[in-house]
Motif scaffolding. Sequence first.
Motif, PDB file in Angstrom:
ATOM      1  N   SER A  65       0.851  -1.185   0.000  1.00 27.59           N
ATOM      2  CA  SER A  65       0.000   0.000   0.000  1.00 27.59           C
ATOM      3  C   SER A  65       0.890   1.239   0.000  1.00 27.59           C
ATOM      4  CB  SER A  65      -0.872  -0.040   1.259  1.00 27.59           C
ATOM      5  OG  SER A  65      -1.572   1.137   1.421  1.00 27.59           O
ATOM      6  N   VAL A  66       0.513   2.240  -0.781  1.00 24.79           N
ATOM      7  CA  VAL A  66       1.281   3.488  -0.816  1.00 24.79           C
ATOM      8  C   VAL A  66       0.713   4.434   0.239  1.00 24.79           C
ATOM      9  CG1 VAL A  66       1.850   5.522  -2.208  1.00 24.79           C
ATOM     10  CG2 VAL A  66       1.866   3.230  -3.245  1.00 24.79           C
ATOM     11  N   VAL A  67       1.623   4.977   1.072  1.00 21.20           N
ATOM     12  CA  VAL A  67       1.198   5.970   2.065  1.00 21.20           C
ATOM     13  C   VAL A  67       1.480   7.359   1.495  1.00 21.20           C
ATOM     14  CG1 VAL A  67       1.670   6.944   4.351  1.00 21.20           C
ATOM     15  CG2 VAL A  67       1.540   4.472   4.045  1.00 21.20           C
ATOM     16  N   THR A  68       0.461   8.207   1.518  1.00 22.53           N
ATOM     17  CA  THR A  68       0.644   9.573   1.043  1.00 22.53           C
ATOM     18  C   THR A  68       0.581  10.541   2.221  1.00 22.53           C
ATOM     19  OG1 THR A  68      -1.721   9.722   0.624  1.00 22.53           O
ATOM     20  CG2 THR A  68      -0.331   9.141  -1.252  1.00 22.53           C
ATOM     21  N   ARG A  69       1.330  11.611   2.094  1.00 22.98           N
ATOM     22  CA  ARG A  69       1.200  12.733   3.033  1.00 22.98           C
ATOM     23  C   ARG A  69       0.547  13.838   2.227  1.00 22.98           C
ATOM     24  NH1 ARG A  69       5.011  14.519   7.662  1.00 22.98           N
ATOM     25  NH2 ARG A  69       3.728  16.181   8.459  1.00 22.98           N
ATOM     26  N   GLY A  70      -0.696  14.154   2.518  1.00 22.14           N
ATOM     27  CA  GLY A  70      -1.457  14.989   1.591  1.00 22.14           C
ATOM     28  C   GLY A  70      -1.609  14.204   0.300  1.00 22.14           C
ATOM     29  N   THR A  71      -1.084  14.760  -0.800  1.00 22.42           N
ATOM     30  CA  THR A  71      -1.177  14.022  -2.079  1.00 22.42           C
ATOM     31  C   THR A  71       0.175  13.423  -2.468  1.00 22.42           C
ATOM     32  OG1 THR A  71      -0.750  16.099  -3.208  1.00 22.42           O
ATOM     33  CG2 THR A  71      -3.070  15.445  -2.981  1.00 22.42           C
ATOM     34  N   ILE A  72       1.194  13.601  -1.632  1.00 25.04           N
ATOM     35  CA  ILE A  72       2.544  13.173  -2.031  1.00 25.04           C
ATOM     36  C   ILE A  72       2.853  11.775  -1.489  1.00 25.04           C
ATOM     37  CG2 ILE A  72       5.008  13.751  -1.852  1.00 25.04           C
ATOM     38  CD1 ILE A  72       4.037  16.664  -1.350  1.00 25.04           C
ATOM     39  N   PRO A  73       3.172  10.806  -2.387  1.00 24.77           N
ATOM     40  CA  PRO A  73       3.548   9.464  -1.900  1.00 24.77           C
ATOM     41  C   PRO A  73       4.862   9.535  -1.123  1.00 24.77           C
ATOM     42  CG  PRO A  73       3.198   9.505  -4.296  1.00 24.77           C
ATOM     43  CD  PRO A  73       3.232  10.932  -3.840  1.00 24.77           C
ATOM     44  N   ILE A  74       4.895   8.947   0.063  1.00 23.21           N
ATOM     45  CA  ILE A  74       6.132   9.034   0.863  1.00 23.21           C
ATOM     46  C   ILE A  74       6.693   7.671   1.252  1.00 23.21           C
ATOM     47  CG2 ILE A  74       5.720  11.317   1.887  1.00 23.21           C
ATOM     48  CD1 ILE A  74       4.886   9.559   4.429  1.00 23.21           C
ATOM     49  N   ALA A  75       5.877   6.608   1.193  1.00 18.66           N
ATOM     50  CA  ALA A  75       6.405   5.301   1.612  1.00 18.66           C
ATOM     51  C   ALA A  75       5.519   4.196   1.051  1.00 18.66           C
ATOM     52  CB  ALA A  75       6.426   5.207   3.137  1.00 18.66           C
ATOM     53  N   ARG A  76       6.114   3.022   0.936  1.00 14.11           N
ATOM     54  CA  ARG A  76       5.344   1.819   0.593  1.00 14.11           C
ATOM     55  C   ARG A  76       5.310   0.951   1.841  1.00 14.11           C
ATOM     56  NH1 ARG A  76       5.081   0.372  -4.771  1.00 14.11           N
ATOM     57  NH2 ARG A  76       5.849  -1.720  -4.497  1.00 14.11           N
ATOM     58  N   VAL A  77       4.123   0.536   2.235  1.00 14.57           N
ATOM     59  CA  VAL A  77       3.974  -0.253   3.461  1.00 14.57           C
ATOM     60  C   VAL A  77       3.179  -1.516   3.153  1.00 14.57           C
ATOM     61  CG1 VAL A  77       3.948   1.848   4.884  1.00 14.57           C
ATOM     62  CG2 VAL A  77       1.794   0.786   4.232  1.00 14.57           C
ATOM     63  N   SER A  78       3.242  -2.480   4.055  1.00 13.05           N
ATOM     64  CA  SER A  78       2.375  -3.661   3.934  1.00 13.05           C
ATOM     65  C   SER A  78       1.785  -3.949   5.303  1.00 13.05           C
ATOM     66  CB  SER A  78       3.164  -4.863   3.399  1.00 13.05           C
ATOM     67  OG  SER A  78       4.238  -5.137   4.263  1.00 13.05           O
ATOM     68  N   PHE A  79       0.766  -4.763   5.309  1.00 14.22           N
ATOM     69  CA  PHE A  79       0.082  -5.105   6.551  1.00 14.22           C
ATOM     70  C   PHE A  79       0.259  -6.597   6.795  1.00 14.22           C
ATOM     71  CE2 PHE A  79      -2.202  -1.622   4.527  1.00 14.22           C
ATOM     72  CZ  PHE A  79      -2.149  -0.666   5.526  1.00 14.22           C
ATOM     73  N   PRO A  80       0.759  -7.000   7.996  1.00 16.72           N
ATOM     74  CA  PRO A  80       0.878  -8.438   8.265  1.00 16.72           C
ATOM     75  C   PRO A  80      -0.464  -9.128   8.023  1.00 16.72           C
ATOM     76  CG  PRO A  80       1.943  -7.178  10.005  1.00 16.72           C
ATOM     77  CD  PRO A  80       1.229  -6.188   9.127  1.00 16.72           C
ATOM     78  N   ARG A  81      -0.387 -10.335   7.436  1.00 14.23           N
ATOM     79  CA  ARG A  81      -1.637 -11.027   7.087  1.00 14.23           C
ATOM     80  C   ARG A  81      -2.333 -11.540   8.351  1.00 14.23           C
ATOM     81  NH1 ARG A  81      -0.398 -16.148   7.986  1.00 14.23           N
ATOM     82  NH2 ARG A  81       1.811 -16.629   7.957  1.00 14.23           N
ATOM     83  N   GLN A  82      -3.623 -11.837   8.147  1.00 17.41           N
ATOM     84  CA  GLN A  82      -4.412 -12.416   9.252  1.00 17.41           C
ATOM     85  C   GLN A  82      -3.794 -13.762   9.636  1.00 17.41           C
ATOM     86  OE1 GLN A  82      -7.188 -10.820  10.276  1.00 17.41           O
ATOM     87  NE2 GLN A  82      -8.474 -12.295  11.273  1.00 17.41           N
ATOM     88  N   PRO A  83      -3.443 -13.987  10.915  1.00 26.52           N
ATOM     89  CA  PRO A  83      -2.809 -15.269  11.255  1.00 26.52           C
ATOM     90  C   PRO A  83      -3.755 -16.453  11.076  1.00 26.52           C
ATOM     91  CG  PRO A  83      -3.153 -13.915  13.221  1.00 26.52           C
ATOM     92  CD  PRO A  83      -3.588 -13.091  12.058  1.00 26.52           C
ATOM     93  N   ARG A  84      -3.162 -17.578  10.720  1.00 25.56           N
ATOM     94  CA  ARG A  84      -3.998 -18.772  10.483  1.00 25.56           C
ATOM     95  C   ARG A  84      -4.636 -19.280  11.771  1.00 25.56           C
ATOM     96  NH1 ARG A  84      -1.192 -23.235   7.065  1.00 25.56           N
ATOM     97  NH2 ARG A  84       0.749 -22.583   8.025  1.00 25.56           N
TER      98      ARG A  84
END
Length: 356
Positions: A65-84
């Motif tokens: 997922s791209v994180v924006t500050r206002g409209t400016i992309p500043i980082a690419r992040v991911s979210f740990p998946r739902q554990p089994r």
Amino acid sequence: MTELQSFGLRLVDPGAGAASRKGGAGPSDHKAVTVDGHTIMVPVHTSSAWSSPFTAQAPDAQGVSVVTRGTIPIARVSFPRQPRFYKLQTFDGVPYSHIATLHGSDVLATTVLQTCIRYESRRKMCKFCAIGQSLAAGRTIARKTPDQLAEVARMAVLLDGVKHMVMTTGTPNATDRGASILCDSAFAIKAAVDIPIQGQCEPPDDDRWFERMRAAGIDTLGMHLETVTPAVRERIMPGKASVPVARYMSAFEAAVQVFGRGQVSTYILAGLGDTRDAILEMCTQLLARGVYPFVVPFVPISGTPLEDHAPPTPEFMKSILEPLGRMVTDARLRSADIKAGCGKCGACSSLSVYES
Ligand code: SF4
């Protein structure tokens, strides 16, 4: 990371990755987010997160997922998946997720006892605490038995590769203050699976509990000051403040003798009224005793008396964490050397990023 933890994050797709947490102990109203290989807990359900300058766009097919500050992309992040392990139930029919949850990316966390003598009185309760909320909402049970904890820990290791475990507890009495419950739980877990465990409780009334906890299988101990100045302690946590800082200090000294330097830690919530200097002065005293001071930004939790309290600014957090990172490194008590627990996980504070 420090700014994300202070401001919070708005989510275009709130369902991405593992479920966020509302209420309970620990990082409530947060979601785990992986940035540059570090998984941190970021507020997403708080009122300040709604006005955060940071927005996470919907994830792509790879879960990035791209994180924006206002409209400016500043980082690419991911979210740990739902554990089994969340899909399973205990032999006695309780959903595993009501017994323990995934914190950060690889930590199994549980509140063994979801009730607390401090929480029984609105006047005495810790004003930041939400321990009763997830219980009232039916997302957990009041008392997790040793058998239930052992079963869930074993499967979380097998199915999801969790690396260590955090057991906290509401305070059941004014004597052992939870140490006894933690011993029973750790003993059963260690019989089922080999996983490093951190126990967290108020200082018990007798230092012999530290030997008992170690013998039961607890590898590291957290005793959480939360706030450090007497007037702030009285205002924010009038019940818990009945155990004076001097008792915490003597308990830290006794516990370090048992668990070792760096294997005893304390949580300090910055942003509740303690000054930068007061926090750093306390951290100096803690480090001198071999205690890891895990300073985290206070996050106001919806439904608590402090829900409208502003979180600390990133500048305030940096003014503490930058020098503290150097102090921790100089004392040779780094996060990476902790066997289990919050200091090792590091998701609730960016302190370890400032260590070298
Ligand atoms: S630092 Fe502690 S409370 Fe925070 S996510 Fe990690 S294990 Fe949970």
